[in-house]
Design an enzyme around this catalytic site. Structure first.
Site, PDB file in Angstrom:
ATOM      1  N   HIS A  74      53.392 -55.357 -42.866  1.00 12.71           N
ATOM      2  CA  HIS A  74      53.903 -53.993 -42.684  1.00 12.71           C
ATOM      3  C   HIS A  74      54.190 -53.780 -41.190  1.00 12.71           C
ATOM      4  O   HIS A  74      53.531 -52.983 -40.516  1.00 12.71           O
ATOM      5  CB  HIS A  74      52.889 -52.976 -43.190  1.00 12.71           C
ATOM      6  CG  HIS A  74      53.441 -51.598 -43.395  1.00 12.71           C
ATOM      7  ND1 HIS A  74      54.763 -51.267 -43.160  1.00 12.71           N
ATOM      8  CD2 HIS A  74      52.841 -50.441 -43.811  1.00 12.71           C
ATOM      9  CE1 HIS A  74      54.943 -49.988 -43.424  1.00 12.71           C
ATOM     10  NE2 HIS A  74      53.790 -49.471 -43.810  1.00 12.71           N
ATOM     11  N   ARG A 125      55.991 -42.964 -36.570  1.00  9.81           N
ATOM     12  CA  ARG A 125      56.849 -43.819 -37.378  1.00  9.81           C
ATOM     13  C   ARG A 125      58.315 -43.464 -37.131  1.00  9.81           C
ATOM     14  O   ARG A 125      59.175 -44.342 -37.034  1.00  9.81           O
ATOM     15  CB  ARG A 125      56.527 -43.640 -38.877  1.00  9.81           C
ATOM     16  CG  ARG A 125      55.209 -44.216 -39.350  1.00  9.81           C
ATOM     17  CD  ARG A 125      55.206 -45.736 -39.406  1.00  9.81           C
ATOM     18  NE  ARG A 125      56.280 -46.273 -40.234  1.00  9.81           N
ATOM     19  CZ  ARG A 125      56.195 -46.415 -41.578  1.00  9.81           C
ATOM     20  NH1 ARG A 125      55.084 -46.056 -42.222  1.00  9.81           N
ATOM     21  NH2 ARG A 125      57.199 -46.932 -42.255  1.00  9.81           N
TER      22      ARG A 125
END
Length: 306
Positions: free
Chosen positions: A132, A288
């Site tokens: 990830h 993010r």
């Protein structure tokens, strides 16, 4: 110039990754002070292929494209011929004729690699069962924002040796910090990924020992997507591995706590841990957006000054 993909943190050099972190911080601060007037993605399109559900990944990528003047297409298996058996390479070649980049959130990392090998446009790994890397960009960005350079610092991973753990191992290699991994027997990360990190990574069995004098502590749910049937057995195996305020007290006074979310309060973390000022998970989640803006910009345009 050859097409650049971002399938793991190892696809970029350490220097490029450090650039991305600083660029993401600059983008974040620039938008706060000057407003969203920078639109480098005008007339650019990102295809987003989701085989796993998401909140943060979808919203952050879609918002990143919109705020920078581009467009994002959400594609689920129900919406594409991938769900009806079209070969991965064929889909990759078709989409490369129509979009500027592709983001994929899926199960098999090998399938992602197969897609990227056939794609003439950048492919971004938004999560596979093995890695990830986008989450780690946001994590290192948050750590850097709050504590400066992470080089030589000590981070602790507590929990399953899963895709997040693998990406933390790669981050330790690329950003040059020490990583302590604390997991029960049978839940270790992949041996090849661990071995490649050499002396940057150390395995522990006792969480209390692992967190002693650490700069950062992080964890993840005990049962990831697709492992729901193992929930009860994993809860038993991970007894004693819950991160709590008392555990953080054993770390440095300025320790930070990260979690990629969603969190299961009362399981891998204490019920009140996210309310502790040492937990910076909301800033981490928000980053993010900025880290992925910097990543897409880099893959499409290269390095940008300012």
């Amino acid at each position: 110039m050859a097409t650049r993909h971002f399938l793991t943190l190892l696809d970029l050099s350490s220097d490029e990754l450090r650039y991305l972190i600083q660029r993401a911080i600059s983008i974040k601060n620039g938008l706060k002070t000057h407003g969203p007037t920078y639109t480098p993605f005008a007339n650019r399109t990102l295809a987003m292929i989701f085989e796993k559900s998401s909140t943060r990944t979808r919203v952050s990528f879609e918002t990143a494209m919109a705020q920078f003047g581009g467009h994002a297409l959400f594609l689920s298996p129900r919406d594409t011929q991938l769900g009806r058996g079209e070969p991965i390479g064929d889909t990759a070649r078709v989409l490369a004729e129509m979009v500027d980049a592709v983001m994929i959130r899926t199960f098999s990392h090998a399938s992602l690699e197969e897609y990227a090998a056939a794609s003439a446009v950048p492919v971004i790994n938004a999560l596979t069962d093995d890695y990830h890397p986008c989450q780690l960009l946001a994590d290192v960005m948050t750590w850097t924002e709050l504590r400066g350079s992470v080089k030589g610092r000590t981070a602790v991973w507590i929990g399953d040796g899963n895709n997040m753990c693998h990406s933390w191992i790669n981050a330790a290699r690329q950003f040059d910090f020490q990583l302590r991994i604390c997991c029960p027997e049978g839940y270790e990360p992949r041996q090849d990924i661990l071995a490649a990190a050499g002396d940057r990574v150390t395995l522990f069995r006792d969480p209390q020992q692992a967190v002693t004098d650490a700069d950062l502590v992080t964890t993840d749910v005990w049962a990831s997507m697709g492992q729901e049937e193992e929930q009860a057995s994993r809860e038993a195996d991970f007894a004693g591995f819950q991160v709590s305020e008392a555990m953080l007290d054993r770390a440095k006074d300025d320790v930070l706590f990260l979690h990629c979310l969603p969190a299961h309060r009362g399981e891998e973390i204490s019920t009140t841990l996210l309310d502790d000022p040492r937990a910076v998970v909301w800033q981490e989640a928000g980053n993010r957006l900025h880290a992925q803006k910097a990543l897409i910009e880099f893959l499409l345009l290269g390095r940008v000054e300012g």
